[in-house]
Design a protein around this motif. Structure first.
Motif, PDB file in Angstrom:
ATOM      1  N   LEU A 120       0.797  -1.312  -0.001  1.00 55.68           N
ATOM      2  CA  LEU A 120      -0.050  -0.209   0.016  1.00 55.68           C
ATOM      3  C   LEU A 120       0.838   1.203   0.000  1.00 55.68           C
ATOM      4  O   LEU A 120       1.954   1.351   0.721  1.00 55.68           O
ATOM      5  CB  LEU A 120      -0.850  -0.014   1.342  1.00 55.68           C
ATOM      6  CG  LEU A 120      -1.360  -1.271   1.453  1.00 55.68           C
ATOM      7  CD1 LEU A 120      -2.349  -0.978   2.709  1.00 55.68           C
ATOM      8  CD2 LEU A 120      -2.576  -1.689   0.509  1.00 55.68           C
ATOM      9  N   LEU A 122       1.304   5.403  -2.442  1.00 59.98           N
ATOM     10  CA  LEU A 122       0.906   6.235  -3.369  1.00 59.98           C
ATOM     11  C   LEU A 122       1.284   5.806  -4.739  1.00 59.98           C
ATOM     12  O   LEU A 122       2.620   5.352  -5.014  1.00 59.98           O
ATOM     13  CB  LEU A 122       1.453   7.808  -2.982  1.00 59.98           C
ATOM     14  CG  LEU A 122       1.000   8.059  -1.736  1.00 59.98           C
ATOM     15  CD1 LEU A 122       1.352   9.634  -1.465  1.00 59.98           C
ATOM     16  CD2 LEU A 122      -0.517   8.383  -1.664  1.00 59.98           C
ATOM     17  N   GLU A 124       2.673   6.360  -8.907  1.00 63.55           N
ATOM     18  CA  GLU A 124       3.451   7.380  -9.476  1.00 63.55           C
ATOM     19  C   GLU A 124       2.676   8.683  -9.594  1.00 63.55           C
ATOM     20  O   GLU A 124       2.961   9.742  -9.233  1.00 63.55           O
ATOM     21  CB  GLU A 124       3.802   6.678 -10.806  1.00 63.55           C
ATOM     22  CG  GLU A 124       4.904   7.764 -11.472  1.00 63.55           C
ATOM     23  CD  GLU A 124       5.783   7.026 -12.619  1.00 63.55           C
ATOM     24  OE1 GLU A 124       5.066   5.926 -13.103  1.00 63.55           O
ATOM     25  OE2 GLU A 124       6.569   7.582 -13.061  1.00 63.55           O
TER      26      GLU A 124
ATOM     27  N   HIS B 100      10.475  -6.174   0.362  1.00 63.08           N
ATOM     28  CA  HIS B 100      10.372  -5.836  -0.983  1.00 63.08           C
ATOM     29  C   HIS B 100       9.961  -4.476  -1.356  1.00 63.08           C
ATOM     30  O   HIS B 100       9.677  -4.180  -2.547  1.00 63.08           O
ATOM     31  CB  HIS B 100       9.456  -6.903  -1.485  1.00 63.08           C
ATOM     32  CG  HIS B 100       9.733  -8.265  -1.405  1.00 63.08           C
ATOM     33  ND1 HIS B 100       9.796  -8.983  -0.344  1.00 63.08           N
ATOM     34  CD2 HIS B 100      10.339  -9.103  -2.256  1.00 63.08           C
ATOM     35  CE1 HIS B 100      10.434  -9.962  -0.383  1.00 63.08           C
ATOM     36  NE2 HIS B 100      10.788 -10.277  -1.690  1.00 63.08           N
ATOM     37  N   ASP B 103      11.705  -2.820  -4.165  1.00 72.37           N
ATOM     38  CA  ASP B 103      11.475  -3.808  -5.455  1.00 72.37           C
ATOM     39  C   ASP B 103      10.286  -2.868  -5.871  1.00 72.37           C
ATOM     40  O   ASP B 103      10.095  -2.497  -7.141  1.00 72.37           O
ATOM     41  CB  ASP B 103      11.211  -4.935  -5.255  1.00 72.37           C
ATOM     42  CG  ASP B 103      12.523  -5.692  -4.962  1.00 72.37           C
ATOM     43  OD1 ASP B 103      13.646  -5.051  -5.257  1.00 72.37           O
ATOM     44  OD2 ASP B 103      12.581  -6.836  -4.620  1.00 72.37           O
ATOM     45  N   VAL B 104       9.301  -2.947  -5.109  1.00 74.47           N
ATOM     46  CA  VAL B 104       7.837  -2.368  -5.820  1.00 74.47           C
ATOM     47  C   VAL B 104       7.873  -0.927  -5.835  1.00 74.47           C
ATOM     48  O   VAL B 104       7.285  -0.609  -7.046  1.00 74.47           O
ATOM     49  CB  VAL B 104       6.783  -2.780  -4.521  1.00 74.47           C
ATOM     50  CG1 VAL B 104       5.570  -2.064  -4.777  1.00 74.47           C
ATOM     51  CG2 VAL B 104       6.868  -4.061  -4.236  1.00 74.47           C
ATOM     52  N   ALA B 107       9.499  -0.594  -9.519  1.00 70.73           N
ATOM     53  CA  ALA B 107       8.559  -1.445 -10.341  1.00 70.73           C
ATOM     54  C   ALA B 107       7.362  -0.420 -10.655  1.00 70.73           C
ATOM     55  O   ALA B 107       7.003  -0.396 -11.888  1.00 70.73           O
ATOM     56  CB  ALA B 107       8.017  -2.916 -10.028  1.00 70.73           C
ATOM     57  N   THR B 108       6.786   0.359  -9.796  1.00 67.98           N
ATOM     58  CA  THR B 108       5.792   1.058  -9.746  1.00 67.98           C
ATOM     59  C   THR B 108       5.891   2.480 -10.155  1.00 67.98           C
ATOM     60  O   THR B 108       5.088   3.109 -10.699  1.00 67.98           O
ATOM     61  CB  THR B 108       4.785   0.818  -8.762  1.00 67.98           C
ATOM     62  OG1 THR B 108       5.439   1.322  -7.662  1.00 67.98           O
ATOM     63  CG2 THR B 108       4.157  -0.602  -8.482  1.00 67.98           C
ATOM     64  N   GLY B 109       7.044   3.153  -9.605  1.00 70.73           N
ATOM     65  CA  GLY B 109       7.273   4.496  -9.558  1.00 70.73           C
ATOM     66  C   GLY B 109       6.637   5.201  -8.560  1.00 70.73           C
ATOM     67  O   GLY B 109       6.857   6.268  -8.472  1.00 70.73           O
ATOM     68  N   GLY B 110       6.022   4.452  -7.567  1.00 72.25           N
ATOM     69  CA  GLY B 110       5.185   5.037  -6.525  1.00 72.25           C
ATOM     70  C   GLY B 110       5.936   5.026  -5.306  1.00 72.25           C
ATOM     71  O   GLY B 110       7.254   4.444  -5.310  1.00 72.25           O
ATOM     72  N   SER B 111       5.439   5.262  -4.017  1.00 69.91           N
ATOM     73  CA  SER B 111       5.968   5.027  -2.934  1.00 69.91           C
ATOM     74  C   SER B 111       5.184   4.232  -1.980  1.00 69.91           C
ATOM     75  O   SER B 111       3.845   4.264  -1.821  1.00 69.91           O
ATOM     76  CB  SER B 111       6.242   6.062  -2.249  1.00 69.91           C
ATOM     77  OG  SER B 111       4.766   6.767  -1.653  1.00 69.91           O
ATOM     78  N   VAL B 112       5.845   3.076  -1.322  1.00 67.15           N
ATOM     79  CA  VAL B 112       5.190   2.091  -0.455  1.00 67.15           C
ATOM     80  C   VAL B 112       5.086   2.501   1.062  1.00 67.15           C
ATOM     81  O   VAL B 112       6.514   2.772   1.561  1.00 67.15           O
ATOM     82  CB  VAL B 112       5.962   0.862  -0.773  1.00 67.15           C
ATOM     83  CG1 VAL B 112       4.912  -0.391   0.015  1.00 67.15           C
ATOM     84  CG2 VAL B 112       5.701   0.404  -2.170  1.00 67.15           C
ATOM     85  N   SER B 113       4.241   2.294   1.500  1.00 64.93           N
ATOM     86  CA  SER B 113       4.159   2.728   3.128  1.00 64.93           C
ATOM     87  C   SER B 113       3.747   1.676   4.018  1.00 64.93           C
ATOM     88  O   SER B 113       3.849   1.730   5.185  1.00 64.93           O
ATOM     89  CB  SER B 113       3.377   3.996   3.212  1.00 64.93           C
ATOM     90  OG  SER B 113       2.134   3.870   2.753  1.00 64.93           O
ATOM     91  N   SER B 114       2.983   0.816   3.482  1.00 60.66           N
ATOM     92  CA  SER B 114       2.747  -0.476   4.265  1.00 60.66           C
ATOM     93  C   SER B 114       2.293  -1.593   3.340  1.00 60.66           C
ATOM     94  O   SER B 114       2.229  -1.489   2.109  1.00 60.66           O
ATOM     95  CB  SER B 114       1.472  -0.029   5.321  1.00 60.66           C
ATOM     96  OG  SER B 114       0.244   0.178   4.574  1.00 60.66           O
TER      97      SER B 114
END
Lengths: 137, 137
Positions: A120, A122, A124, B100, B103-104, B107-114
């Motif tokens: 989970l 945000l 791009e 990961h 990695d994510v 791959a996505t260009g987004g930011s992972v927070s949880s």
DNA sequence: GTCTGTGCAAATTGTTTGCACGCAA
DNA sequence: TTGCGTGCAAACAATTTGCACAGAC
């Protein structure tokens, strides 16, 4: 197998699902198909989605922003979910929870039949427009 | 921090959450607390749950059986979810998706927070009474 | 002709919200 | 006294369902 007869609308819903990787909600499927089938009803979309789910033709990814999201790819795979715009992306990770079914069954005494792995954050687009509420919808 | 003043009901909801590992829904919290606080209202439970969520005091495990389920343990950890009775169990696995995030993001260009990791299947009780619909509720 | 599929609208259900009052500070 | 917190009921939103009719076989 519960479904018996052919139906144009049902076919259209299934084809639309298999042609997208957007993991659409019932509402989104309806909006996309409504122009092509002006007499399509939202109830029909829901009824067919539940039918597909019972038949194992589609799987539910989860409920986000109050709406249930569906995936035509029924093989377990990880997702990235944007907590702002609720975009859902498929991930291709060398990573699986499937190896742990036996562990979980031993720990719980139950039986494991599937899994759900999601990251989970945000996406791009939402990172770029962070703070700009207007883009959230 | 949004909340400002002390409130007996809010305190009770938070304590109830921190004392259970059942990952209750708003409805379940309400039912459990109603006998102790006869003038408790369901709206208050929802309002406080949303407050807790904004403050990061609780986390939402997901929506199952149409109801959102809450967890007082905000550290990411895997769950077992019974698809029949919607029981939710904490798992203690030597297994983490947290490794990961990078990695994510790549791959996505987004930011992972949880993250959210769940195993789905039938819990011990439901395996035993498999086929007996009466036990599902 | 029979039986499944659908449109439509009403019903259900989980959650949110407006308002007037209660209570903490 | 100020203003957040709450009960209550109405409002909302997603999903389900009953019914009469349309379409598949």
């Amino acid at each position: 197998m519960v479904q018996r007869k052919y139906s144009k609308k049902r076919q259209a819903i299934l084809e639309m699902l298999s042609a997208t990787d957007a993991h659409p909600s019932a509402e989104q499927i309806y909006s996309e198909l409504k122009p092509l089938y002006p007499d399509l009803s939202l109830g029909t979309v829901y009824r067919n989605l539940n039918l597909f789910r019972e038949n194992g033709d589609v799987v539910c990814v989860g409920t986000f922003g109050g709406q249930e999201r569906f995936d035509w790819n029924t093989a377990p795979h990880p997702h990235f979910i944007c907590t702002r715009c609720h975009r859902i992306l498929d991930l291709d990770l060398s990573f699986s929870a499937t190896d742990h079914y036996a562990d979980v069954e031993k720990a719980t005494g139950g039986s494991v039949s599937s899994e759900s792995v999601a990251f989970l954050g945000l996406c791009e687009q939402c990172v770029r427009s962070a703070g700009n509420i207007a883009d959230a919808k």
